[in-house]
Design a protein around this motif. Structure first.
Motif, PDB file in Angstrom:
ATOM      1  N   ARG A  66       0.844  -1.199   0.044  1.00  0.00           N
ATOM      2  CA  ARG A  66      -0.029   0.137  -0.157  1.00  0.00           C
ATOM      3  C   ARG A  66       0.928   1.231   0.005  1.00  0.00           C
ATOM      4  O   ARG A  66       0.566   2.188  -0.406  1.00  0.00           O
ATOM      5  CB  ARG A  66      -1.052  -0.060   1.329  1.00  0.00           C
ATOM      6  N   SER A  67       2.111   1.145   0.523  1.00  0.00           N
ATOM      7  CA  SER A  67       2.892   2.297   0.697  1.00  0.00           C
ATOM      8  C   SER A  67       3.543   2.629  -0.679  1.00  0.00           C
ATOM      9  O   SER A  67       3.782   3.684  -0.955  1.00  0.00           O
ATOM     10  CB  SER A  67       4.064   2.278   1.565  1.00  0.00           C
ATOM     11  N   ASN A  68       3.335   1.865  -1.825  1.00  0.00           N
ATOM     12  CA  ASN A  68       3.771   1.959  -2.980  1.00  0.00           C
ATOM     13  C   ASN A  68       2.551   2.499  -3.972  1.00  0.00           C
ATOM     14  O   ASN A  68       2.874   2.791  -5.044  1.00  0.00           O
ATOM     15  CB  ASN A  68       4.101   0.628  -3.672  1.00  0.00           C
ATOM     16  N   PHE A  69       1.704   2.801  -3.428  1.00  0.00           N
ATOM     17  CA  PHE A  69       0.296   3.511  -4.260  1.00  0.00           C
ATOM     18  C   PHE A  69       0.002   4.644  -3.445  1.00  0.00           C
ATOM     19  O   PHE A  69      -1.050   4.630  -2.623  1.00  0.00           O
ATOM     20  CB  PHE A  69      -0.732   2.202  -4.060  1.00  0.00           C
ATOM     21  N   PRO A  70       0.597   5.918  -3.857  1.00  0.00           N
ATOM     22  CA  PRO A  70       0.185   7.119  -3.166  1.00  0.00           C
ATOM     23  C   PRO A  70      -1.187   7.507  -3.099  1.00  0.00           C
ATOM     24  O   PRO A  70      -1.459   7.854  -2.178  1.00  0.00           O
ATOM     25  CB  PRO A  70       0.856   8.118  -3.964  1.00  0.00           C
ATOM     26  N   GLN A  71      -2.161   6.930  -4.120  1.00  0.00           N
ATOM     27  CA  GLN A  71      -3.579   7.485  -4.237  1.00  0.00           C
ATOM     28  C   GLN A  71      -4.352   6.887  -3.028  1.00  0.00           C
ATOM     29  O   GLN A  71      -5.287   7.266  -2.537  1.00  0.00           O
ATOM     30  CB  GLN A  71      -4.079   7.092  -5.480  1.00  0.00           C
ATOM     31  N   LEU A  72      -3.808   5.697  -2.637  1.00  0.00           N
ATOM     32  CA  LEU A  72      -4.423   4.971  -1.355  1.00  0.00           C
ATOM     33  C   LEU A  72      -4.290   5.633   0.006  1.00  0.00           C
ATOM     34  O   LEU A  72      -5.094   5.568   0.815  1.00  0.00           O
ATOM     35  CB  LEU A  72      -3.656   3.616  -1.204  1.00  0.00           C
ATOM     36  N   GLN A  73      -3.389   6.783  -0.178  1.00  0.00           N
ATOM     37  CA  GLN A  73      -3.276   7.714   1.027  1.00  0.00           C
ATOM     38  C   GLN A  73      -4.047   8.644   1.062  1.00  0.00           C
ATOM     39  O   GLN A  73      -4.143   9.452   2.006  1.00  0.00           O
ATOM     40  CB  GLN A  73      -1.819   8.116   1.246  1.00  0.00           C
ATOM     41  N   ASP A  74      -4.629   9.150  -0.009  1.00  0.00           N
ATOM     42  CA  ASP A  74      -5.366  10.313  -0.350  1.00  0.00           C
ATOM     43  C   ASP A  74      -6.527  10.360   0.722  1.00  0.00           C
ATOM     44  O   ASP A  74      -6.830  11.363   1.222  1.00  0.00           O
ATOM     45  CB  ASP A  74      -5.929  10.603  -1.257  1.00  0.00           C
ATOM     46  N   ASP A  75      -7.356   9.547   0.877  1.00  0.00           N
ATOM     47  CA  ASP A  75      -8.753   9.322   1.858  1.00  0.00           C
ATOM     48  C   ASP A  75      -8.560   7.957   2.362  1.00  0.00           C
ATOM     49  O   ASP A  75      -9.165   7.157   1.587  1.00  0.00           O
ATOM     50  CB  ASP A  75      -9.845   9.597   0.867  1.00  0.00           C
ATOM     51  N   PRO A  76      -8.218   7.870   3.408  1.00  0.00           N
ATOM     52  CA  PRO A  76      -8.124   6.642   4.240  1.00  0.00           C
ATOM     53  C   PRO A  76      -9.575   6.078   4.497  1.00  0.00           C
ATOM     54  O   PRO A  76      -9.847   5.096   4.701  1.00  0.00           O
ATOM     55  CB  PRO A  76      -7.398   6.866   5.530  1.00  0.00           C
ATOM     56  N   GLN A  77     -10.490   7.074   4.565  1.00  0.00           N
ATOM     57  CA  GLN A  77     -11.682   6.308   4.564  1.00  0.00           C
ATOM     58  C   GLN A  77     -12.573   5.614   3.283  1.00  0.00           C
ATOM     59  O   GLN A  77     -13.575   4.926   3.260  1.00  0.00           O
ATOM     60  CB  GLN A  77     -13.119   7.580   4.771  1.00  0.00           C
ATOM     61  N   PHE A  78     -11.887   5.757   2.200  1.00  0.00           N
ATOM     62  CA  PHE A  78     -12.366   5.391   0.626  1.00  0.00           C
ATOM     63  C   PHE A  78     -12.055   4.216   0.494  1.00  0.00           C
ATOM     64  O   PHE A  78     -10.823   4.034   0.516  1.00  0.00           O
ATOM     65  CB  PHE A  78     -12.056   6.370  -0.382  1.00  0.00           C
ATOM     66  N   VAL A  79     -12.991   3.369   0.185  1.00  0.00           N
ATOM     67  CA  VAL A  79     -12.325   2.004  -0.401  1.00  0.00           C
ATOM     68  C   VAL A  79     -12.414   1.679  -1.839  1.00  0.00           C
ATOM     69  O   VAL A  79     -13.645   1.755  -2.410  1.00  0.00           O
ATOM     70  CB  VAL A  79     -13.236   0.732   0.489  1.00  0.00           C
ATOM     71  N   PHE A  80     -11.360   1.681  -2.544  1.00  0.00           N
ATOM     72  CA  PHE A  80     -11.385   1.895  -4.009  1.00  0.00           C
ATOM     73  C   PHE A  80     -11.527   0.318  -4.313  1.00  0.00           C
ATOM     74  O   PHE A  80     -10.875  -0.479  -4.075  1.00  0.00           O
ATOM     75  CB  PHE A  80     -10.099   2.238  -4.562  1.00  0.00           C
ATOM     76  N   CYS A  81     -12.718  -0.088  -4.905  1.00  0.00           N
ATOM     77  CA  CYS A  81     -12.880  -1.061  -5.316  1.00  0.00           C
ATOM     78  C   CYS A  81     -13.634  -1.190  -7.074  1.00  0.00           C
ATOM     79  O   CYS A  81     -14.362  -2.005  -7.284  1.00  0.00           O
ATOM     80  CB  CYS A  81     -13.776  -2.202  -4.579  1.00  0.00           C
ATOM     81  N   ALA A  82     -12.941  -0.253  -7.665  1.00  0.00           N
ATOM     82  CA  ALA A  82     -13.146  -0.470  -9.150  1.00  0.00           C
ATOM     83  C   ALA A  82     -11.723  -0.448  -9.881  1.00  0.00           C
ATOM     84  O   ALA A  82     -11.851   0.219 -10.954  1.00  0.00           O
ATOM     85  CB  ALA A  82     -13.958   0.780  -9.390  1.00  0.00           C
ATOM     86  N   SER A  83     -10.938  -1.240  -9.517  1.00  0.00           N
ATOM     87  CA  SER A  83      -9.633  -1.541 -10.082  1.00  0.00           C
ATOM     88  C   SER A  83      -9.681  -1.960 -11.667  1.00  0.00           C
ATOM     89  O   SER A  83      -8.753  -1.576 -12.406  1.00  0.00           O
ATOM     90  CB  SER A  83      -8.568  -2.049  -9.306  1.00  0.00           C
TER      91      SER A  83
END
Ligand code: PLP
Length: 412
Positions: free
Chosen positions: A9-26
């Motif tokens: 996860r540390s390799n994907f900066p966008q994951l740090q933008d909003d810790p509340q948001f669960v991205f599940c449309a990859s």
């Protein structure tokens, strides 16, 4: 050994933008890995010149592009001349329809499936019909959406020129056994085989030679990389297929089937995906001296086990939820169920369920996802479609718990 999810996860900066948001449309397009972002930044900041001239920035630009092409050729275990890097898989298949179809005619047959994304169906169908060739369709099981190879083999004969099918549906999520199907095709006809791996590659970069396919396509913007489509075309076929580039550059195998021309910075950034996988490999104690294919297989052993841990509770939940029809396989024990999980809500529209999930910070999508024919075959209205939850290795078990809790609310 377990996948070090915090390192991932540390390799994907966008994951740090909003810790509340669960991205599940990859499955529609993944976040970028840090080395890809670095490569794009470096190229655009320092190497933004016409590549392959002898001055320093131009030489460096050409080297960066060559490194990416060579890296991916090694990773896929194919020859450097067998790789085309074009703008997307849809445009690559469109170009190849003009190239392959140029010598199709009455009496020729092709096979396409009802499971594929339109980019591996419509272009071939349209070209074949325009040339007077026959189009046969490998149908899905209308209740699950799965493809049975036993339904394909009777469609084959000595007139079959090409068979087009998918490595993994972008809706159903079940991986088709490509090597086995290709062997079955070869026993029954001289047809060539093209496989769409766009929904497969985010989970596994394969040894393409081991699959014995003739053409293989996938899109790096779904594999943590830049917006590019990678295409393998078997060397023996290249000369017999009509080139689609300007007449004076047709000898250049990188451009032969890419009339758009290379998108320099994006091509160079393709290497960033491999650099990311190599960093993941090293982080888990992997050796630097392993071949690219061996490195990827070790990385995928970790990511596949992690993805199975994500998929299992999700598939189980949806299989037992009375308010939904889960598509594809209802379990992960065969090891061929990817983390692309789609369902049809029974009491509500897919649009409403997706909206209710989005309101709870769950980034899902609904629709037909360009697998329009699959929707129709499943008896689902393509205008509403399905809810698709697509996870990749950077998703966490905690996020799956959040999705399941949100589903509890959204499905009421
Ligand atoms: C399974 C599948 N095949 C092909 C494509 C088309 O890829 P591209 O967007 O690179 O044209 C997609 C895109 O979503 C896809 O999911």
């Amino acid at each position: 050994m377990k996948l070090a999810i915090n390192f991932v996860r540390s390799n994907f900066p966008q994951l740090q933008d909003d810790p509340q948001f669960v991205f599940c449309a990859s499955a529609a397009g993944s976040y970028l890995a840090q080395p890809v972002i670095d490569s794009l930044e470096h190229y655009n900041r320092h190497l933004r010149v016409q590549p392959y001239s002898p001055y320093p920035s131009s030489r460096a630009a050409g080297l960066a592009m060559d490194r990416a092409r060579e890296g991916w050729s090694r990773a896929l275990n194919i020859g450097a001349d067998e790789l085309t890097i074009g703008p997307s898989s849809s445009i690559n298949s469109y170009v190849m329809a003009q190239a392959l179809g140029a010598d199709w005619g009455p009496g020729d047959e092709i096979v396409v499936t009802q499971q594929d994304h339109e980019s591996n169906h419509g272009v071939w169908r349209r070209k074949a019909e325009a040339q007077g060739a026959v189009v046969k369709e490998w149908p899905i099981d209308p209740s699950t959406g799965l493809l049975d190879p036993g339904e394909l083999y009777p469609l084959l004969g000595e007139r079959t020129r090409w068979v087009f099918f998918t490595h993994c549906s972008n809706i159903i999520g079940t991986v088709n056994p490509v090597a086995e199907i290709v062997a079955g095709i070869r026993q029954r006809s001289g047809a060539k085989v093209c496989v769409d791996a766009v929904a497969y590659a985010p989970h596994h970069i394969p040894d393409v030679k081991a699959l014995d396919v003739d053409m293989y396509l996938f899109s790096l913007y779904k594999v943590f990389g830049p917006h590019q489509g990678l295409m393998y075309l078997r060397a023996e076929l290249q000369e017999s297929i009509q080139a689609q580039s300007h007449f004076f550059i047709q000898g250049d195998s990188h451009k032969r089937f890419n009339p758009a021309g290379p998108q320099h910075a994006q091509v160079a950034a393709c290497q960033g995906v491999l650099d990311y996988f190599a960093a993941l490999h090293r982080h888990h104690g992997g050796s630097e001296s392993e071949s690219a294919t061996a490195m990827l297989q070790s990385v995928h052993a970790l990511t596949a086990a992690h993805e199975a841990r994500l998929a299992a509770p999700m598939v189980d939940y949806l299989d037992h939820a009375p308010q939904v029809r889960l598509l594809g396989k209802t379990h992960v024990r065969d090891g061929d169920r990817s983390t692309t999980i789609a369902f049809q809500p029974l009491g509500k529209s897919a649009a409403d369920v997706a909206k209710a999930l989005q309101a709870r910070d769950i980034g899902v999508e609904h629709g037909h996802f360009y697998a329009h024919r699959l929707m129709t075959g499943l008896g689902i209205d393509p205008a509403d479609g399905v809810v698709r939850i697509s996870l990749v290795h950077y998703n966490s078990v905690a996020e799956v718990d959040r999705i399941l809790a949100a589903l509890d609310q959204a499905l009421i």
